[in-house]
Design a protein around this motif. Structure first.
Motif, PDB file in Angstrom:
ATOM      1  N   ARG A  17     -15.805 -27.247  -1.661  1.00 51.49           N
ATOM      2  CA  ARG A  17     -15.609 -26.519  -2.906  1.00 51.49           C
ATOM      3  C   ARG A  17     -16.808 -25.593  -3.090  1.00 51.49           C
ATOM      4  O   ARG A  17     -17.937 -25.981  -2.785  1.00 51.49           O
ATOM      5  CB  ARG A  17     -15.526 -27.539  -4.044  1.00 51.49           C
ATOM      6  CG  ARG A  17     -14.645 -27.112  -5.177  1.00 51.49           C
ATOM      7  CD  ARG A  17     -14.278 -28.308  -6.058  1.00 51.49           C
ATOM      8  NE  ARG A  17     -13.102 -29.006  -5.555  1.00 51.49           N
ATOM      9  CZ  ARG A  17     -12.959 -30.324  -5.520  1.00 51.49           C
ATOM     10  NH1 ARG A  17     -13.925 -31.102  -5.926  1.00 51.49           N
ATOM     11  NH2 ARG A  17     -11.852 -30.871  -5.073  1.00 51.49           N
ATOM     12  N   GLY A  18     -16.556 -24.375  -3.566  1.00 48.58           N
ATOM     13  CA  GLY A  18     -17.661 -23.437  -3.755  1.00 48.58           C
ATOM     14  C   GLY A  18     -18.581 -23.867  -4.888  1.00 48.58           C
ATOM     15  O   GLY A  18     -18.175 -24.599  -5.791  1.00 48.58           O
ATOM     16  N   LEU A  19     -19.814 -23.416  -4.812  1.00 47.09           N
ATOM     17  CA  LEU A  19     -20.802 -23.728  -5.854  1.00 47.09           C
ATOM     18  C   LEU A  19     -20.998 -22.532  -6.777  1.00 47.09           C
ATOM     19  O   LEU A  19     -20.934 -21.385  -6.323  1.00 47.09           O
ATOM     20  CB  LEU A  19     -22.169 -23.990  -5.223  1.00 47.09           C
ATOM     21  CG  LEU A  19     -22.453 -25.283  -4.502  1.00 47.09           C
ATOM     22  CD1 LEU A  19     -23.806 -25.160  -3.795  1.00 47.09           C
ATOM     23  CD2 LEU A  19     -22.481 -26.453  -5.483  1.00 47.09           C
ATOM     24  N   LEU A  20     -21.263 -22.805  -8.023  1.00 47.63           N
ATOM     25  CA  LEU A  20     -21.738 -21.763  -8.937  1.00 47.63           C
ATOM     26  C   LEU A  20     -23.254 -21.887  -8.925  1.00 47.63           C
ATOM     27  O   LEU A  20     -23.797 -22.887  -9.415  1.00 47.63           O
ATOM     28  CB  LEU A  20     -21.212 -21.983 -10.356  1.00 47.63           C
ATOM     29  CG  LEU A  20     -19.744 -21.651 -10.628  1.00 47.63           C
ATOM     30  CD1 LEU A  20     -18.836 -22.745 -10.101  1.00 47.63           C
ATOM     31  CD2 LEU A  20     -19.505 -21.496 -12.117  1.00 47.63           C
ATOM     32  N   ILE A  21     -23.922 -20.935  -8.294  1.00 48.39           N
ATOM     33  CA  ILE A  21     -25.387 -21.003  -8.174  1.00 48.39           C
ATOM     34  C   ILE A  21     -25.993 -20.105  -9.253  1.00 48.39           C
ATOM     35  O   ILE A  21     -25.834 -18.886  -9.215  1.00 48.39           O
ATOM     36  CB  ILE A  21     -25.851 -20.528  -6.781  1.00 48.39           C
ATOM     37  CG1 ILE A  21     -25.154 -21.335  -5.682  1.00 48.39           C
ATOM     38  CG2 ILE A  21     -27.365 -20.613  -6.663  1.00 48.39           C
ATOM     39  CD1 ILE A  21     -25.331 -20.732  -4.283  1.00 48.39           C
ATOM     40  N   ILE A  22     -26.656 -20.724 -10.212  1.00 48.73           N
ATOM     41  CA  ILE A  22     -27.226 -19.946 -11.321  1.00 48.73           C
ATOM     42  C   ILE A  22     -28.729 -19.763 -11.123  1.00 48.73           C
ATOM     43  O   ILE A  22     -29.459 -20.740 -10.921  1.00 48.73           O
ATOM     44  CB  ILE A  22     -26.994 -20.662 -12.666  1.00 48.73           C
ATOM     45  CG1 ILE A  22     -25.495 -20.855 -12.901  1.00 48.73           C
ATOM     46  CG2 ILE A  22     -27.630 -19.877 -13.807  1.00 48.73           C
ATOM     47  CD1 ILE A  22     -25.169 -21.625 -14.168  1.00 48.73           C
ATOM     48  N   LEU A  23     -29.168 -18.501 -11.138  1.00 41.31           N
ATOM     49  CA  LEU A  23     -30.600 -18.191 -11.056  1.00 41.31           C
ATOM     50  C   LEU A  23     -31.011 -17.588 -12.389  1.00 41.31           C
ATOM     51  O   LEU A  23     -30.476 -16.561 -12.800  1.00 41.31           O
ATOM     52  CB  LEU A  23     -30.832 -17.117  -9.990  1.00 41.31           C
ATOM     53  CG  LEU A  23     -31.249 -17.481  -8.581  1.00 41.31           C
ATOM     54  CD1 LEU A  23     -31.597 -16.207  -7.817  1.00 41.31           C
ATOM     55  CD2 LEU A  23     -32.406 -18.446  -8.554  1.00 41.31           C
ATOM     56  N   SER A  24     -31.962 -18.223 -13.057  1.00 42.51           N
ATOM     57  CA  SER A  24     -32.485 -17.651 -14.308  1.00 42.51           C
ATOM     58  C   SER A  24     -33.999 -17.599 -14.221  1.00 42.51           C
ATOM     59  O   SER A  24     -34.634 -18.381 -13.484  1.00 42.51           O
ATOM     60  CB  SER A  24     -32.117 -18.516 -15.516  1.00 42.51           C
ATOM     61  OG  SER A  24     -30.737 -18.622 -15.697  1.00 42.51           O
ATOM     62  N   SER A  25     -34.578 -16.715 -15.010  1.00 42.98           N
ATOM     63  CA  SER A  25     -36.044 -16.603 -15.084  1.00 42.98           C
ATOM     64  C   SER A  25     -36.364 -15.551 -16.127  1.00 42.98           C
ATOM     65  O   SER A  25     -35.483 -14.765 -16.499  1.00 42.98           O
ATOM     66  CB  SER A  25     -36.616 -16.146 -13.734  1.00 42.98           C
ATOM     67  OG  SER A  25     -36.433 -14.747 -13.573  1.00 42.98           O
ATOM     68  N   PRO A  26     -37.615 -15.498 -16.551  1.00 43.25           N
ATOM     69  CA  PRO A  26     -37.959 -14.324 -17.360  1.00 43.25           C
ATOM     70  C   PRO A  26     -37.858 -13.095 -16.475  1.00 43.25           C
ATOM     71  O   PRO A  26     -38.005 -13.193 -15.243  1.00 43.25           O
ATOM     72  CB  PRO A  26     -39.411 -14.597 -17.776  1.00 43.25           C
ATOM     73  CG  PRO A  26     -39.924 -15.557 -16.762  1.00 43.25           C
ATOM     74  CD  PRO A  26     -38.752 -16.390 -16.345  1.00 43.25           C
ATOM     75  N   SER A  27     -37.579 -11.965 -17.074  1.00 40.56           N
ATOM     76  CA  SER A  27     -37.454 -10.720 -16.323  1.00 40.56           C
ATOM     77  C   SER A  27     -38.726 -10.464 -15.518  1.00 40.56           C
ATOM     78  O   SER A  27     -39.830 -10.589 -16.037  1.00 40.56           O
ATOM     79  CB  SER A  27     -37.224  -9.607 -17.348  1.00 40.56           C
ATOM     80  OG  SER A  27     -36.897  -8.441 -16.681  1.00 40.56           O
ATOM     81  N   GLY A  28     -38.582 -10.161 -14.237  1.00 42.87           N
ATOM     82  CA  GLY A  28     -39.722  -9.852 -13.384  1.00 42.87           C
ATOM     83  C   GLY A  28     -40.208 -11.018 -12.534  1.00 42.87           C
ATOM     84  O   GLY A  28     -41.079 -10.851 -11.675  1.00 42.87           O
ATOM     85  N   ALA A  29     -39.644 -12.224 -12.722  1.00 40.58           N
ATOM     86  CA  ALA A  29     -40.133 -13.379 -11.951  1.00 40.58           C
ATOM     87  C   ALA A  29     -39.584 -13.405 -10.527  1.00 40.58           C
ATOM     88  O   ALA A  29     -40.093 -14.130  -9.672  1.00 40.58           O
ATOM     89  CB  ALA A  29     -39.806 -14.683 -12.655  1.00 40.58           C
ATOM     90  N   GLY A  30     -38.523 -12.624 -10.255  1.00 39.78           N
ATOM     91  CA  GLY A  30     -38.073 -12.535  -8.864  1.00 39.78           C
ATOM     92  C   GLY A  30     -36.605 -12.811  -8.579  1.00 39.78           C
ATOM     93  O   GLY A  30     -36.215 -12.952  -7.417  1.00 39.78           O
ATOM     94  N   LYS A  31     -35.753 -12.871  -9.605  1.00 37.30           N
ATOM     95  CA  LYS A  31     -34.324 -13.197  -9.381  1.00 37.30           C
ATOM     96  C   LYS A  31     -33.632 -12.227  -8.423  1.00 37.30           C
ATOM     97  O   LYS A  31     -32.993 -12.659  -7.472  1.00 37.30           O
ATOM     98  CB  LYS A  31     -33.539 -13.146 -10.707  1.00 37.30           C
ATOM     99  CG  LYS A  31     -33.852 -14.234 -11.676  1.00 37.30           C
ATOM    100  CD  LYS A  31     -33.006 -14.094 -12.931  1.00 37.30           C
ATOM    101  CE  LYS A  31     -33.217 -12.786 -13.658  1.00 37.30           C
ATOM    102  NZ  LYS A  31     -34.410 -12.613 -14.441  1.00 37.30           N
ATOM    103  N   SER A  32     -33.747 -10.933  -8.694  1.00 40.24           N
ATOM    104  CA  SER A  32     -33.021  -9.957  -7.852  1.00 40.24           C
ATOM    105  C   SER A  32     -33.523 -10.001  -6.420  1.00 40.24           C
ATOM    106  O   SER A  32     -32.740  -9.931  -5.473  1.00 40.24           O
ATOM    107  CB  SER A  32     -33.205  -8.536  -8.373  1.00 40.24           C
ATOM    108  OG  SER A  32     -33.119  -8.518  -9.743  1.00 40.24           O
TER     109      SER A  32
END
Ligand code: ADP
Ligand code: 5GP
Length: 216
Positions: A8-23
Motif C-alpha cells: 500500500r502506498g504511503l502518505l509521506i508528510i514533510l513539514s518544517s519552518p520555511s527555509g529548513a530544507g523541505k523542497s
C-alpha cells in the motif's frame, strides 16, 4: 484472487519552518525513487517567478478554492501566510491504491488533519528542524527567492511551525544535508515494510501455513 498491489502506498508528510530544507529534500527523494509522487497543492497565492501551474501548485482563485473544499475535494486545507492551501484528494487516493507513495510538503495544520483522517495508518510524518535560528535565516536569504519583508514574515512565523514538532512520527535536525537525506531514505524504507503496508502478507502466511501442514 483480486489483483492486490504488492504494497500500500504511503502518505509521506514533510513539514518544517520555511527555509529548513523541505523542497531540497523532496527533490533528493524524487531523484532517489522516481516512483514517489508529489502531491501538487492548490493555492490562492500568486505564482513566484519560475513556478509552473500544475507542476508546483494549482494556482486557483479563492472562489474556486472554497468550492473545492465545499465539494469535499480536499484531503486537508489550511490558511498559511495569508493564503489558502490544500491537498486535492483524488490523485492521492488513486496513487495509494496503486501502491505508490505520495510526498506532501504541507504545514502542521495539514499534517494534523491527515493524521485525524482515515488515511492515518498509511501516513508517515517527518518534521525538519533547522540547526539554529540564525542558520534558518541564512538559508532563507541564501535561497534568493524572497524580499526582505517576506523573509522577516517567514522568520516570524517559524516559531509557530516549530512549536508543533512533537506531533510528528520522526524529527530530523537538518544540519548536514547528506546525513539528513540518508536518514530520510532509511525512515521511508522502514515505513514501507510496516505490516499494514503489505496487503499480500496474509496470503503469504496462509501459503506458509499450508506448506507447514503438508510437511507434518
Ligand atoms: P523549504 O522548502 O523548507 O522552505 P529549501 O529546501 O528551499 O527550504 O531550503 C532553503 C535553503 O537552504 C536552500 O537554499 C537550500 O539549498 C538550503 N539548504 C537546505 N538544507 C540545507 C543544509 N542541510 N545545509 C545547508 N543549506 C541547506
Ligand atoms: P509556499 O508559499 O512557500 O510555497 O508555502 C508556504 C507554506 O504552505 C509551507 O509551509 C508549505 O508547507 C505550506 N503548504 C503548501 N501547500 C500546502 C497544502 O496543500 N496544505 C497545507 N496545509 N499547507 C501547505
Amino acid at each position: 484472487m483480486a489483483d492486490v498491489a504488492p504494497r500500500r502506498g504511503l502518505l509521506i508528510i514533510l513539514s518544517s519552518p520555511s527555509g529548513a530544507g523541505k523542497s531540497t529534500l523532496a527533490r533528493a527523494l524524487r531523484a532517489w525513487d522516481p516512483t514517489i509522487r508529489f502531491s501538487v497543492s492548490a493555492t490562492t497565492r500568486t505564482p513566484r517567478a519560475g513556478e509552473v501551474d500544475g507542476r508546483d501548485y494549482h494556482f486557483v482563485t479563492e472562489q474556486r478554492f472554497k468550492q473545492m473544499v465545499a465539494e469535499g475535494e480536499m484531503l486537508e486545507h489550511a490558511h498559511v501566510f495569508g493564503n489558502f492551501y490544500g491537498s486535492p484528494k483524488g490523485p492521492v487516493e488513486a496513487a495509494i491504491a496503486q501502491g505508490q507513495d505520495v510526498l506532501f510538503d504541507i504545514d502542521w495544520q495539514g499534517a494534523q488533519q491527515i493524521r485525524n483522517s482515515s488515511l492515518n495508518t498509511n501516513t508517515l510524518s517527518i518534521f525538519l528542524l533547522p540547526p539554529s535560528i540564525p542558520e534558518l535565516k541564512r538559508r532563507l536569504e541564501s535561497r534568493g527567492q524572497d524580499d526582505a519583508e517576506t523573509i522577516a514574515r517567514r522568520m516570524q512565523k517559524s516559531w509557530d511551525e516549530i512549536s508543533h514538532w512533537d506531533g510528528y512520527d520522526f524529527v530530523l535536525v537538518n544540519a548536514d544535508l547528506a546525513q539528513t537525506e540518508t536518514h530520510l531514505k532509511s525512515i521511508i524504507t522502514a515505513a514501507r515494510l510496516r505490516r499494514t503496508q503489505q496487503p499480500r502478507l496474509t496470503d503469504h502466511v496462509r501459503k506458509l501455513q499450508s506448506e507447514f501442514e503438508d510437511s507434518q
